[in-house]
Design an enzyme around this catalytic site. Structure first.
Site, PDB file in Angstrom:
ATOM      1  N   PHE A 115       0.849  -1.187   0.000  1.00  0.00           N
ATOM      2  CA  PHE A 115       0.000   0.000   0.000  1.00  0.00           C
ATOM      3  C   PHE A 115       0.886   1.238   0.000  1.00  0.00           C
ATOM      4  O   PHE A 115       1.669   1.452   0.931  1.00  0.00           O
ATOM      5  CB  PHE A 115      -0.909   0.001   1.230  1.00  0.00           C
ATOM      6  N   LYS A 116       0.766   2.026  -1.056  1.00  0.00           N
ATOM      7  CA  LYS A 116       1.507   3.284  -1.152  1.00  0.00           C
ATOM      8  C   LYS A 116       0.556   4.409  -0.742  1.00  0.00           C
ATOM      9  O   LYS A 116      -0.370   4.756  -1.470  1.00  0.00           O
ATOM     10  CB  LYS A 116       2.008   3.500  -2.575  1.00  0.00           C
ATOM     11  N   ILE A 117       0.789   4.962   0.426  1.00  0.00           N
ATOM     12  CA  ILE A 117      -0.094   5.978   0.982  1.00  0.00           C
ATOM     13  C   ILE A 117       0.553   7.343   0.766  1.00  0.00           C
ATOM     14  O   ILE A 117       1.681   7.589   1.226  1.00  0.00           O
ATOM     15  CB  ILE A 117      -0.343   5.748   2.484  1.00  0.00           C
TER      16      ILE A 117
END
Length: 306
Positions: free
Chosen positions: A167-169
């Site tokens: 997950f790239k937040i």
């Protein structure tokens, strides 16, 4: 299926163009070689910072094949395959996986300002992409998509589609969101990462981020921050980050995706820092401000071709 664990610095590769706007394929190879010499842990191609939105489908395929063939396994490569159409995204994913991609990255399906998939259709979207390409998938939680991804939605997706485990937040309040995702997702979250040129990296590492997707401007100077922090040397990590933050901030707030190209052209990695219309070229004064900061820090991209 046991999924690989990737950590560290995985910058986005810029897409170089010639002054006339054509793809610079030899320049693309030099960009990749420079990034590997920067000591990156992996590379992401065809992301927003790569100007994926100005590329034709044929150019995307050309770049996918070229990048994976040229890197040739020296580092893992993440290929961005976002598209509103599930069928097109799945086809892109399958081709990338066959060419040697280590991971896929996608934003949730969206088009324009208002067209969005509901949560059920979004899960189905990722399920079909996972079926088409049996490799890890990174969900990109970025404001550009206009999709508000809550922590419960991301956890539901990870549980329904186990390949969606990275997950790239890069939304406001990234650190808080990472903490919530790690706590709620447990083992389903293999890779909690940040992005947006690593502009909030220290807070995000403190929150549990294990990877960062910076630009290719200064990953050689960002990597020590990640390494020090991972080894428990937070004071050293903070000191190194403080040294480079002014350049990261200038890149993020003043230049955007033009920054890496400008520095790489100055460093003779590429011949041109051209961006395709309707993007504007970097203003001469902004260019000088960027290079002034870069010259103080001497990232490899500024020196590589000399």
């Amino acid at each position: 299926m046991a999924l690989p664990v990737y950590t560290g610095v995985f910058p986005v590769a810029p897409t170089p163009f010639l002054d006339n706007g054509d793809l610079d394929l030899e320049g693309m190879k030099r960009v990749l070689d420079c990034m590997i010499d920067q000591g990156v842990d992996g590379i992401c191609v065809l992301a927003n910072y790569s100007e994926q939105f100005v590329l034709t489908d044929e150019e995307r395929e050309t770049l996918t094949q070229l990048c994976l063939a040229h890197v040739a396994g020296r580092v893992p490569v993440i290929v961005t395959v976002s598209h509103f159409s599930t069928r097109i995204a799945a086809e892109r994913a399958a081709r990338a996986q066959r060419a040697g991609a280590a991971m896929l990255m996608l934003m949730p399906p969206y088009h324009g300002a208002t067209l969005r998939a509901d949560e059920t259709r979004m899960v189905e979207h990722f399920q079909r992409i996972a079926e088409a390409a049996p490799i890890p998938i990174m969900l990109q939680d970025a404001p550009l998509s206009g999709v508000a991804l809550s922590v419960p939605t991301m956890v539901r997706l990870a549980e329904a589609v186990p390949q969606v485990c990275y997950f790239k937040i890069e939304t406001p309040g990234t650190a808080a969101k990472l903490r919530g995702l790690i706590a709620a997702g447990g083992n389903a979250v293999i890779g909690p990462w940040d992005g947006e040129e690593s502009i909030t990296l220290m807070a995000d590492l403190d929150a549990g981020a294990t990877g960062t997707m910076s630009s290719a401007l200064l990953p050689d100077l960002i990597k020590p921050v990640v390494q020090h922090h991972a080894a428990g040397r937070r004071t050293e990590a903070a000191a190194q980050y403080a040294k480079i933050l002014s350049l990261i901030n200038y890149e993020n707030r003043q230049c955007g995706l033009r920054a890496t190209k400008t520095v790489m052209m100055e460093g003779k990695v590429i011949r041109s820092d051209h961006v395709r219309h309707p993007l504007d070229p970097i203003h001469p004064a902004t260019r000088e401000g960027l290079l002034e900061l870069a010259r103080e820090l001497q990232p490899l991209a500024l020196r590589w071709g000399h």
